[in-house]
Structures are given as C-alpha cells and as structure tokens.
Scaffold this motif. Structure first.
Motif, PDB file in Angstrom:
ATOM      1  N   ILE A 100       1.035  -1.372   0.054  1.00 18.13           N
ATOM      2  CA  ILE A 100       0.298  -0.320   0.062  1.00 18.13           C
ATOM      3  C   ILE A 100       0.719   0.856   0.247  1.00 18.13           C
ATOM      4  O   ILE A 100       0.309   2.074  -0.370  1.00 18.13           O
ATOM      5  CB  ILE A 100      -0.730   0.054   1.417  1.00 18.13           C
ATOM      6  N   VAL A 101       1.892   1.376   1.133  1.00 15.34           N
ATOM      7  CA  VAL A 101       3.301   2.842   0.371  1.00 15.34           C
ATOM      8  C   VAL A 101       3.302   2.747  -0.837  1.00 15.34           C
ATOM      9  O   VAL A 101       3.277   4.259  -1.175  1.00 15.34           O
ATOM     10  CB  VAL A 101       4.344   2.480   1.981  1.00 15.34           C
ATOM     11  N   LYS A 102       3.735   1.637  -1.522  1.00 11.27           N
ATOM     12  CA  LYS A 102       4.216   2.042  -2.511  1.00 11.27           C
ATOM     13  C   LYS A 102       3.632   2.432  -3.263  1.00 11.27           C
ATOM     14  O   LYS A 102       2.989   3.353  -4.653  1.00 11.27           O
ATOM     15  CB  LYS A 102       4.873   0.821  -3.620  1.00 11.27           C
ATOM     16  N   CYS A 103       1.984   2.002  -3.399  1.00 16.41           N
ATOM     17  CA  CYS A 103       0.868   2.192  -4.600  1.00 16.41           C
ATOM     18  C   CYS A 103       0.717   3.776  -4.339  1.00 16.41           C
ATOM     19  O   CYS A 103       0.411   4.530  -4.672  1.00 16.41           O
ATOM     20  CB  CYS A 103      -0.254   1.321  -3.704  1.00 16.41           C
ATOM     21  N   ILE A 104       0.343   4.684  -3.035  1.00 19.36           N
ATOM     22  CA  ILE A 104      -0.383   5.415  -2.518  1.00 19.36           C
ATOM     23  C   ILE A 104       1.063   6.498  -2.671  1.00 19.36           C
ATOM     24  O   ILE A 104       1.045   7.484  -3.302  1.00 19.36           O
ATOM     25  CB  ILE A 104      -0.410   6.293  -0.647  1.00 19.36           C
ATOM     26  N   GLU A 105       2.131   6.671  -2.318  1.00 18.65           N
ATOM     27  CA  GLU A 105       3.509   6.937  -2.755  1.00 18.65           C
ATOM     28  C   GLU A 105       3.438   7.442  -4.719  1.00 18.65           C
ATOM     29  O   GLU A 105       3.821   8.656  -4.596  1.00 18.65           O
ATOM     30  CB  GLU A 105       4.785   6.585  -2.393  1.00 18.65           C
ATOM     31  N   SER A 106       2.884   6.262  -5.005  1.00 15.95           N
ATOM     32  CA  SER A 106       3.241   6.908  -6.762  1.00 15.95           C
ATOM     33  C   SER A 106       2.073   7.845  -6.849  1.00 15.95           C
ATOM     34  O   SER A 106       1.726   8.119  -8.055  1.00 15.95           O
ATOM     35  CB  SER A 106       3.248   5.417  -7.044  1.00 15.95           C
ATOM     36  N   ILE A 107       0.721   7.232  -6.506  1.00 20.00           N
ATOM     37  CA  ILE A 107       0.051   8.105  -6.582  1.00 20.00           C
ATOM     38  C   ILE A 107      -0.083  10.191  -6.530  1.00 20.00           C
ATOM     39  O   ILE A 107      -0.343  10.555  -6.600  1.00 20.00           O
ATOM     40  CB  ILE A 107      -1.721   7.647  -6.563  1.00 20.00           C
ATOM     41  N   ILE A 108       0.382   9.968  -5.187  1.00 19.15           N
ATOM     42  CA  ILE A 108       1.140  11.145  -4.375  1.00 19.15           C
ATOM     43  C   ILE A 108       1.755  12.030  -5.960  1.00 19.15           C
ATOM     44  O   ILE A 108       1.854  13.239  -6.335  1.00 19.15           O
ATOM     45  CB  ILE A 108       1.896  11.038  -3.337  1.00 19.15           C
ATOM     46  N   ALA A 109       2.761  11.661  -6.179  1.00 20.89           N
ATOM     47  CA  ALA A 109       3.955  11.713  -7.402  1.00 20.89           C
ATOM     48  C   ALA A 109       3.532  11.705  -9.135  1.00 20.89           C
ATOM     49  O   ALA A 109       4.064  12.180  -9.585  1.00 20.89           O
ATOM     50  CB  ALA A 109       4.629  11.117  -7.483  1.00 20.89           C
ATOM     51  N   GLN A 110       1.695  11.496  -9.041  1.00 16.20           N
ATOM     52  CA  GLN A 110       1.470  11.644 -10.028  1.00 16.20           C
ATOM     53  C   GLN A 110       1.514  13.273 -11.126  1.00 16.20           C
ATOM     54  O   GLN A 110       1.390  14.057  -9.591  1.00 16.20           O
ATOM     55  CB  GLN A 110      -0.337  11.247 -10.076  1.00 16.20           C
ATOM     56  N   ASP A 111       2.232  13.587 -11.571  1.00 22.27           N
ATOM     57  CA  ASP A 111       2.120  15.262 -11.887  1.00 22.27           C
ATOM     58  C   ASP A 111       0.060  15.127 -12.623  1.00 22.27           C
ATOM     59  O   ASP A 111       0.097  15.806 -14.085  1.00 22.27           O
ATOM     60  CB  ASP A 111       2.502  14.684 -13.955  1.00 22.27           C
ATOM     61  N   ILE A 112       0.011  15.535 -11.842  1.00 24.45           N
ATOM     62  CA  ILE A 112      -1.162  16.324 -12.265  1.00 24.45           C
ATOM     63  C   ILE A 112      -1.604  17.254 -10.118  1.00 24.45           C
ATOM     64  O   ILE A 112      -1.485  16.606  -9.676  1.00 24.45           O
ATOM     65  CB  ILE A 112      -2.636  15.354 -11.880  1.00 24.45           C
ATOM     66  N   ALA A 113      -2.517  18.490 -11.123  1.00 27.42           N
ATOM     67  CA  ALA A 113      -2.820  19.070  -9.282  1.00 27.42           C
ATOM     68  C   ALA A 113      -3.728  18.388  -8.343  1.00 27.42           C
ATOM     69  O   ALA A 113      -4.606  17.474  -8.559  1.00 27.42           O
ATOM     70  CB  ALA A 113      -3.507  20.189  -9.516  1.00 27.42           C
ATOM     71  N   LYS A 114      -3.528  18.304  -7.329  1.00 24.37           N
ATOM     72  CA  LYS A 114      -4.079  17.760  -6.323  1.00 24.37           C
ATOM     73  C   LYS A 114      -5.049  18.480  -6.354  1.00 24.37           C
ATOM     74  O   LYS A 114      -6.015  17.336  -5.553  1.00 24.37           O
ATOM     75  CB  LYS A 114      -2.917  17.254  -4.902  1.00 24.37           C
ATOM     76  N   ALA A 164      -4.101  -2.194  -5.107  1.00 20.46           N
ATOM     77  CA  ALA A 164      -3.319  -1.447  -3.995  1.00 20.46           C
ATOM     78  C   ALA A 164      -1.317  -2.353  -4.759  1.00 20.46           C
ATOM     79  O   ALA A 164      -0.829  -1.989  -3.835  1.00 20.46           O
ATOM     80  CB  ALA A 164      -3.312  -2.157  -2.612  1.00 20.46           C
ATOM     81  N   HIS A 165      -1.582  -3.198  -5.116  1.00 19.52           N
ATOM     82  CA  HIS A 165      -0.432  -4.078  -5.654  1.00 19.52           C
ATOM     83  C   HIS A 165       0.003  -3.610  -6.635  1.00 19.52           C
ATOM     84  O   HIS A 165       1.564  -4.563  -7.004  1.00 19.52           O
ATOM     85  CB  HIS A 165      -0.654  -5.209  -6.169  1.00 19.52           C
ATOM     86  N   SER A 166      -0.205  -2.075  -7.378  1.00 22.99           N
ATOM     87  CA  SER A 166       0.278  -1.974  -8.049  1.00 22.99           C
ATOM     88  C   SER A 166       1.417  -0.776  -7.826  1.00 22.99           C
ATOM     89  O   SER A 166       1.013  -0.204  -6.629  1.00 22.99           O
ATOM     90  CB  SER A 166       0.003  -1.552  -9.684  1.00 22.99           C
ATOM     91  N   TYR A 167       2.141   0.162  -8.888  1.00 19.74           N
ATOM     92  CA  TYR A 167       2.946   1.250  -8.758  1.00 19.74           C
ATOM     93  C   TYR A 167       2.557   1.476 -10.136  1.00 19.74           C
ATOM     94  O   TYR A 167       1.700   0.906 -11.497  1.00 19.74           O
ATOM     95  CB  TYR A 167       4.195   1.055  -8.716  1.00 19.74           C
ATOM     96  N   TYR A 168       2.701   3.306 -10.284  1.00 23.75           N
ATOM     97  CA  TYR A 168       1.941   3.351 -11.178  1.00 23.75           C
ATOM     98  C   TYR A 168       2.889   4.989 -11.657  1.00 23.75           C
ATOM     99  O   TYR A 168       3.269   6.443 -10.333  1.00 23.75           O
ATOM    100  CB  TYR A 168       0.610   4.207 -10.980  1.00 23.75           C
ATOM    101  N   PRO A 169       3.500   5.510 -13.188  1.00 22.27           N
ATOM    102  CA  PRO A 169       4.482   6.707 -12.876  1.00 22.27           C
ATOM    103  C   PRO A 169       4.285   7.292 -13.064  1.00 22.27           C
ATOM    104  O   PRO A 169       2.539   7.812 -13.788  1.00 22.27           O
ATOM    105  CB  PRO A 169       5.053   6.325 -14.051  1.00 22.27           C
ATOM    106  N   GLU A 170       4.728   8.326 -13.272  1.00 20.69           N
ATOM    107  CA  GLU A 170       4.754  10.528 -12.817  1.00 20.69           C
ATOM    108  C   GLU A 170       2.928  10.732 -13.963  1.00 20.69           C
ATOM    109  O   GLU A 170       2.413  11.373 -13.628  1.00 20.69           O
ATOM    110  CB  GLU A 170       5.101  10.445 -12.446  1.00 20.69           C
ATOM    111  N   ASN A 171       2.775  10.167 -14.987  1.00 20.70           N
ATOM    112  CA  ASN A 171       2.041  10.223 -16.158  1.00 20.70           C
ATOM    113  C   ASN A 171       1.006   9.181 -16.589  1.00 20.70           C
ATOM    114  O   ASN A 171      -0.128   9.482 -17.055  1.00 20.70           O
ATOM    115  CB  ASN A 171       2.647  10.323 -17.253  1.00 20.70           C
ATOM    116  N   ILE A 192      -1.936   8.614 -14.845  1.00 23.87           N
ATOM    117  CA  ILE A 192      -3.026   9.367 -14.316  1.00 23.87           C
ATOM    118  C   ILE A 192      -3.189  10.600 -15.063  1.00 23.87           C
ATOM    119  O   ILE A 192      -4.722   9.878 -16.518  1.00 23.87           O
ATOM    120  CB  ILE A 192      -3.472   9.805 -12.738  1.00 23.87           C
ATOM    121  N   PRO A 193      -2.240  11.735 -15.795  1.00 20.65           N
ATOM    122  CA  PRO A 193      -2.777  12.361 -16.525  1.00 20.65           C
ATOM    123  C   PRO A 193      -2.874  11.865 -18.014  1.00 20.65           C
ATOM    124  O   PRO A 193      -3.982  12.126 -18.927  1.00 20.65           O
ATOM    125  CB  PRO A 193      -1.390  13.552 -16.156  1.00 20.65           C
ATOM    126  N   THR A 194      -1.975  10.924 -18.277  1.00 22.42           N
ATOM    127  CA  THR A 194      -2.015  10.168 -19.474  1.00 22.42           C
ATOM    128  C   THR A 194      -3.408   9.695 -19.912  1.00 22.42           C
ATOM    129  O   THR A 194      -3.920   9.573 -20.954  1.00 22.42           O
ATOM    130  CB  THR A 194      -1.106   9.127 -19.672  1.00 22.42           C
TER     131      THR A 194
END
Length: 336
Positions: free
Chosen positions: A16-30, A91-98, A100-102
């Motif tokens: 869950i930590v890795k998942c949340i951190e990757s969402i926080i790092a998304q290149d989109i206004a929070k 939650a088992h996943s990691y998402y690169p910065e682009n 959500i915006p992509t």
C-alpha cells in the motif's frame, strides 16, 4: 475536471505504501483528484498506513466496505465519488508519474468509454525464485496473449483493460459492477460496455506495474480461484462472452489427462492418451523454460515448477468451478 481514483483494499500492508506514494507523485494538481480507498476490513497494518498518509494529504479518503469483495468496493467508490472521470487502481501496483494525466487526456481526446494501459509484472523481493515467477507471469504461455500484458505499439481498440479510466456516465449507461462476481468483475464490465457499443482502448503511452505474489502457495491459491471463478462467471452472467477462450485452456488440458484416466476401466488403451497429453505438455514447457534460461539466465528449475503450478492450479480451479455449479447458491454468497 475532477478525477476520482478508486482503490479496493484488504490486507495490503506489503504494497500500500508504494501504491500511495506513486499516486502522490502523479503529474497532476492534487486539487483535481481524490483518492478513495474502500477497505474490506483489513486486519493488518493497511488502515494504519492509509491513515498516516490521510493526515498529510486531504485528497485521500477512506471508506468501509462491509461486504468485503471488490465489486462492492467499486460500487461504493463510484457512488461516493465526485469526479467526472473515475480511475480504478489496484493496491498491488505502482503507477509512473504520467499514468493518471495520460489516461485522462486520452479518454477525453478519443471520446472513449474506457482507456487502460499496459500492465507489467514485477516482484518486490528479487531472488532466483521470484524472478522466475515474474518471468512466467509475463510469458504468453504462462498467462495467455492479452494485449495489456504483451504490449502494443499504437493505440488499439480492445475488449478489456486491466483496470481502467472511465467516464462516470458509463456506469449510468451500462450499469455498475456485478456484485455476484468475486473475480472477473472488470472483464465482465468491459465486455458489457463493448456489447452495448462502447469503445475501450489500450494505449502505449504509459503503463502500470503489478507486483505478483512471491510464494508458491499464494500463486496456487490465486490461480485456483481465478480458474474457479472463470466458470462461475460464465454461469452467473449466462454468457461465454463475459470471458475469452484462453481462460479455459488450462481446464481443457487437465480434462485431457483426467478423462482418459477415468476411461482406463473401459479400455486400458486410453492410458496412452493421458500419457501423450502430459508428454506433449512437459515437452513444451521444457523447451520454453530452456529458451528463457538460455536468453535470460533465469533458473530453469524454478521456471519449470512455476509453469506447472500455474497451469495445474488454474485448470483444477476451473474443474472445481464446473463441478460446483449445482451448489452455486452457496458458493457465490461467500468470499471464495
């Protein structure tokens, strides 16, 4: 335009930590997103970890799912969301910065009902065994020829994507997640969208990383349940169109062993059919495993074992699902 990100959780403390951190790092206004965790009663540190992030980030919300399963979680998230666009994550996943915006940009640009990205398999802890598991779960012979696993070089219209970025209006037009389906609920929803004339696209511009289970007993259990729920999905939805032919190949292989063995009492010659089927299968996975070993220097023994456990547990699950249909009222009412 507001985006709601929905994530069902249950005992995800490892991921869950890795998942949340990757969402926080998304290149989109929070202030343009909300992250909804719908928890099914976690008994590990999942809730504590989510709440720690929640204290620092106002866009994170935590909701309860008393029914525990994923389709209920998704429907709660859809109902409680404020976004015009909904993204289902795992939650088992990691998402690169682009990521959500992509997805959001492509959904709008293509006027699609749902878009998704390639899903790469990885493991958190790397050793000879887990690297072999990762390789098998990324291999066509291991998990089939789904485009979202093997990749695309251009935008491609498909029947399903692993998670999905939807217009919220899709759920009004085509319906919510089927709460009878403990598994395959994403596939069934996407098939329903396609049958209704909707458009689903797989895009090559981003990807997500899914962290596979790393213990054999976990792989056996997971694939047994996947196989079992393939059959139950067909039964519940009353259509084979809810899934694809590849989902049933392991069961057909297992039947090619069991039926001749059961028929030995009638004629001993049937034994040779079972031997032939197993010999061909073993020959194939030996060749495939050896090629992987030669090209990537991954442990040959672990590759062989993983292929066999994956296929056998999946096929056995489908067979049990088939045999359990007469008792399906009891089966689909508990979290199998």
């Amino acid at each position: 335009m507001k985006v709601s990100i929905i994530c069902p959780t249950y005992n995800e403390e490892k991921y869950i930590v890795k998942c949340i951190e990757s969402i926080i790092a998304q290149d989109i206004a929070k202030d343009e997103i909300e992250l909804l965790f719908i928890d099914g009663g976690s008994t590990d540190l999942t809730l504590k970890l989510i709440k720690e992030f929640q204290h620092k980030h106002k866009f994170i919300k935590l909701l309860n799912n008393s029914d525990k399963t994923v389709p209920y979680a998704m429907n709660i998230g859809i109902d409680q969301s404020v976004g015009d666009i909904l993204i289902r994550i795992d939650a088992h996943s990691y998402y690169p910065e682009n990521y959500i915006p992509t997805l959001v940009a492509k959904l709008i640009e293509m006027k699609a009902d749902n878009v998704g990205a390639i899903c790469k398999t990885d493991v958190l802890n790397k050793n000879s065994k887990t690297i072999a598991i990762k390789e098998v779960l990324s291999n066509r012979f291991g998990v089939g020829n789904s485009l979202f696993r093997i990749g695309v070089s251009e935008i491609t219209e498909v029947d399903t994507v692993p998670f999905g970025c939807y217009r919220k209006e899709v759920f009004t037009k085509y319906g919510l997640y089927n709460t009878k389906l403990v598994r395959n609920q994403d596939i069934e929803l996407n098939k329903r969208i396609k049958r209704g004339g909707g458009k689903i696209y797989l895009i090559p511009d981003t990807y997500c990383v899914y962290y596979a289970r790393e213990k054999y007993r976990e792989i056996i259990k997971n694939n047994y349940l996947n196989g079992k729920w393939n059959i139950l999905t067909v039964y519940i939805t009353k259509t084979f169109n809810s899934l694809s032919v590849r989902h049933f190949v392991p069961m057909f292989f297992l039947l090619s062993l069991l039926i001749p063995l059961l028929a030995v009492g009638i004629n001993f010659q049937f034994l040779y059919l079972a031997i032939l089927s197993m010999t061909l299968y073993l020959g194939l996975i030996i060749v495939i495993s050896f090629k992987i070993f030669m090209n990537k220097k991954i442990n040959f023994g672990y590759l062989l074992i993983t292929f066999m456990l994956l296929h056998m547990s999946y096929g056995f699950g489908s067979l049990i699902g088939l045999l359990s249909i007469p008792f399906q009222k009891n089966i689909i009412t508990r979290n199998a």
